[in-house]
Design a protein around this motif. Structure first.
Motif, PDB file in Angstrom:
ATOM      1  N   PHE A  82     -43.496-138.454  -8.282  1.00  0.00           N
ATOM      2  CA  PHE A  82     -43.273-139.722  -7.597  1.00  0.00           C
ATOM      3  C   PHE A  82     -44.239-139.876  -6.426  1.00  0.00           C
TER       4      PHE A  82
ATOM      5  N   TYR B 249     -44.633-152.063  -8.574  1.00  0.00           N
ATOM      6  CA  TYR B 249     -44.131-150.688  -8.420  1.00  0.00           C
ATOM      7  C   TYR B 249     -43.313-150.573  -7.133  1.00  0.00           C
TER       8      TYR B 249
ATOM      9  N   ASN C  70     -39.139-149.888  -6.846  1.00  0.00           N
ATOM     10  CA  ASN C  70     -38.634-148.701  -6.146  1.00  0.00           C
ATOM     11  C   ASN C  70     -38.092-149.027  -4.752  1.00  0.00           C
ATOM     12  N   ASN C  71     -37.907-150.344  -4.475  1.00  0.00           N
ATOM     13  CA  ASN C  71     -37.337-150.792  -3.197  1.00  0.00           C
ATOM     14  C   ASN C  71     -38.108-150.256  -1.991  1.00  0.00           C
TER      15      ASN C  71
END
Length: 512
Positions: free
Chosen positions: A400, A447, A451-452
Motif C-alpha cells: 500500500f 485512488y 482510499n479516503n
C-alpha cells in the motif's frame, strides 16, 4: 574494441547538433564554451562531411523533408538519430588508425546503412574522458528523402520507402553492431563481441552522474584536507553501482532462488520479482523496480539461475550438524518394491544413524518426554503462524505504501497540467495533447478517493515509513524462519520415533 551507441533526439533545432560537433562544450553542463570575445570556441580538431543534403545544409535539408512529407510536427516526434562509433584507444598506435581513416570508415558505414537520409559524419580525436579514443558521430535526419534498394536486413517498408521515418529497433541495433564488427575486422582494428551484452551495463545518464558525483566529492575532500580533516569517502558510487555490488555479494553465496531472494531482503532490504521471464529489483527507499537489463546481463534470470546452480554444485554436501536430523525410511514398504538385500542393509544403517541423531537432538533440548515434545511443537506452531501473519500484514502495508508513493509522485508531476486544463481556451485540444498526463492524474485522484485520502503525505515521510516497515518485516521474518526450522526438526524427530517403534514391533512380530 569499437563500440556503438545510439541517441534519439526530439530537438527541432537541427543546427544544435552541428554546433555541438563543431564547437567546444562543457562536459557536465553541455553549454558552449566561449572565448575572450564572448564567441563560441571551435574544437581543436575535427573532420565533418554531409551526405544526402544536396546543395543545402543538414538543418535545411531536414526541415525541407519535414515540410515535404508532413512529418515531425509534434513536440514528441523524434527529429534525428545519432550513432557514435568509438574506436579502441590502442588502434592509433597499434593499427595506424587516423582521423582521416576513421572519417572514411564512418562515411562508408553511413552510406551503407542509412541511405536516403540527410546526414552529418563528424570525427573527433578524443572523448570527454580523455582516453585517446578516436570516435565518429553519424547524425541522420529521421525522414528518408528517397526510396532505396531493399537489402536483406530491411524488414519493413519504413526501411526503404521514401517519406518514411527511421526506427532504431532491437533488430536494427543488432544489424548495426554486426556491421561495426565487420567494419573493424576489415580495417584490421581491435574489436569485441557487441552481441552478447555487458555483465554490468552503465547507461549514459549513470556515467555522467558518477562523473559529477566524483567531482563534487573530490572538491569536498579537498576542503576537508585543507582544514586538516581526513575524508571518510574517496570514491563516489551511484545508487545502481551500490545495488550491483549488493546483489553480487548475495549471488556469490546463494544456492537457490529462494535463498537468493531471502538473503537480498534480510541483508539489504532488496526485493526481487520475476515478470515475463525477467528479473527486477527494488532497493529499500524506492517505489519502482529496476529491471535487470538496466543493471547488466549478470543480474538477469538466465545468468542468475546459472550462477545459483553452479554455487549449488560447487558447495560440498552438508554434513549432519548437532541439531540437524534426517528422516527415517520405512524399510518394509521399500522392500515390497523389489529392492535387494544390499539395499536393506543400507537402509538399516541409515535409519540407525538418523535415530541416533534424533535421540541426541531430543536429549539436548530436553524433549525426550512425549507430552513435553507435543507441547513444544504446539508452541512453535503458534509462533510460526503468528509471525507469518505479521509478515503478511507488513507486506500488505508495504505494498500500500508503494502504491501511495507512486500516486503521490504522479499527482505532483501532473497537477500543473490538470490545472491548466481548467483555463485552456480549447479544452478538447489541450486534453488530446496531454492525454497521458491527465489520465495519470485522474487515476491518482481516483485512488485517493477510493482510499479516503484527503491530505497527501510527503514523499520523505512515506519513504521513512516504508523503511520502518521493511525493518519490522525483516525482524518478524527471522522469527518466522527460526520457528519454522525448529518446528520441522521436531516434527521429523516425532515422526522418526513413531516409525522406529513401529518397525521394532514389526521385527518382533516377525521373529515370533
Amino acid at each position: 574494441m569499437a563500440t556503438l551507441k545510439h541517441i534519439a533526439s526530439k530537438n527541432s533545432d537541427y543546427t544544435a547538433i552541428e554546433a555541438y560537433l563543431v564547437y567546444q562544450h562543457d562536459a557536465f553542463t553541455g553549454k558552449q564554451l566561449l572565448d575572450e570575445q564572448g564567441g563560441p570556441k571551435l574544437r581543436e580538431s575535427y573532420l565533418l562531411d554531409t551526405l544526402e543534403c544536396g546543395d543545402f545544409s543538414f538543418a535545411t535539408a531536414c526541415l525541407l523533408a519535414n515540410r515535404k512529407y508532413g512529418k515531425n510536427t509534434q513536440h514528441g516526434d523524434i527529429k534525428s538519430h545519432q550513432y557514435i562509433i568509438s574506436f579502441d584507444p590502442r588502434d592509433a598506435a597499434d593499427n595506424g588508425l587516423t582521423m582521416e581513416k576513421a572519417q572514411a570508415l564512418g562515411l562508408k558505414f553511413c552510406e551503407e546503412n542509412f541511405p536516403g537520409h540527410p546526414a552529418i559524419v563528424c570525427t573527433h580525436p578524443d572523448g570527454h574522458n580523455h582516453s585517446g579514443n578516436i570516435h565518429v558521430h553519424i547524425v541522420i535526419g529521421s525522414i528518408r528523402t528517397r526510396e532505396v534498394e531493399r537489402k536483406p536486413y530491411m524488414q519493413k517498408p519504413r526501411d526503404w520507402r521514401e517519406g518514411m521515418k527511421h526506427s532504431s529497433t532491437a533488430q536494427t541495433m543488432r544489424h548495426l553492431r554486426v556491421e561495426v564488427m565487420e567494419l573493424c575486422e576489415g580495417a584490421g582494428l581491435y574489436q569485441i563481441d557487441l552481441l552478447n551484452g555487458s555483465k554490468e551495463r552503465v547507461s549514459e545518464r549513470e556515467y555522467w552522474m558518477k562523473r559529477r558525483g566524483q567531482l563534487k566529492l573530490d572538491r569536498e575532500n579537498a576542503a576537508l584536507l585543507a582544514a586538516g580533516q581526513q575524508p571518510t569517502q574517496t570514491k563516489f558510487e551511484t545508487a545502481k553501482e551500490i545495488l550491483r555490488k549488493q546483489i553480487s555479494n548475495v549471488l556469490d553465496v546463494a544456492t537457490s532462488f529462494e535463498d537468493f531472494s531471502d538473503r537480498l531482503m534480510q541483508q539489504y532490504g532488496i526485493a526481487v520479482k520475476e515478470s515475463r521471464g525477467r528479473l527486477s529489483y527494488l532497493p529499500a527507499g524506492r517505489t519502482k523496480f529496476i529491471r535487470a537489463k538496466h543493471l547488466g546481463d549478470k543480474f538477469d534470470k538466465v545468468a542468475v539461475l546459472a550462477t545459483l546452480q553452479a554455487n549449488a554444485e560447487r558447495k560440498p554436501k552438508a554434513q549432519f550438524k548437532q541439531d540437524t536430523i534426517g528422516k527415517l525410511i520405512d524399510i518394509q514398504s521399500r522392500m515390497t518394491e523389489g529392492k535387494g538385500i544390499g539395499y536393506k542393509r543400507w537402509l538399516t544403517k541409515h535409519n540407525l544413524k538418523v535415530m541416533a541423531q534424533t535421540v541426541k537432538l531430543l536429549q539436548e533440548k530436553g524433549l525426550t518426554d512425549e507430552d513435553v515434545l507435543n507441547q513444544r511443537i504446539a508452541e512453535l506452531e503458534n509462533k510460526y503462524h503468528d509471525s507469518l501473519a505479521v509478515v503478511k500484514d507488513l507486506e500488505g502495508r508495504m505494498k500500500f505504501n508503494k502504491e501511495l508513493r507512486y500516486h503521490v509522485a504522479t499527482c505532483a508531476s501532473t497537477k500543473n497540467i490538470a490545472q491548466q486544463l481548467k483555463t485552456a481556451k480549447q479544452p478538447a485540444t489541450f486534453e488530446e495533447q496531454h492525454r497521458a498526463e491527465l489520465t495519470a492524474y485522474r487515476a491518482a485522484a481516483a485512488y485517493f478517493k477510493a482510499n479516503n485520502i484527503t491530505k497527501l503525505p510527503g514523499p520523505k515521510k512515506l519513504e521513512a515509513e516504508y523503511a520502518q516497515l521493511a525493518s519490522e518485516k525483516a525482524q518478524f521474518y527471522e522469527q518466522y524462519k527460526e520457528a519454522k526450522t525448529e518446528l520441522l526438526k521436531l516434527k521429523d524427530a516425532k515422526q522418526n520415533v513413531a516409525l522406529f517403534f513401529r518397525e521394532d514391533e514389526r521385527t518382533q512380530h516377525h521373529e515370533r
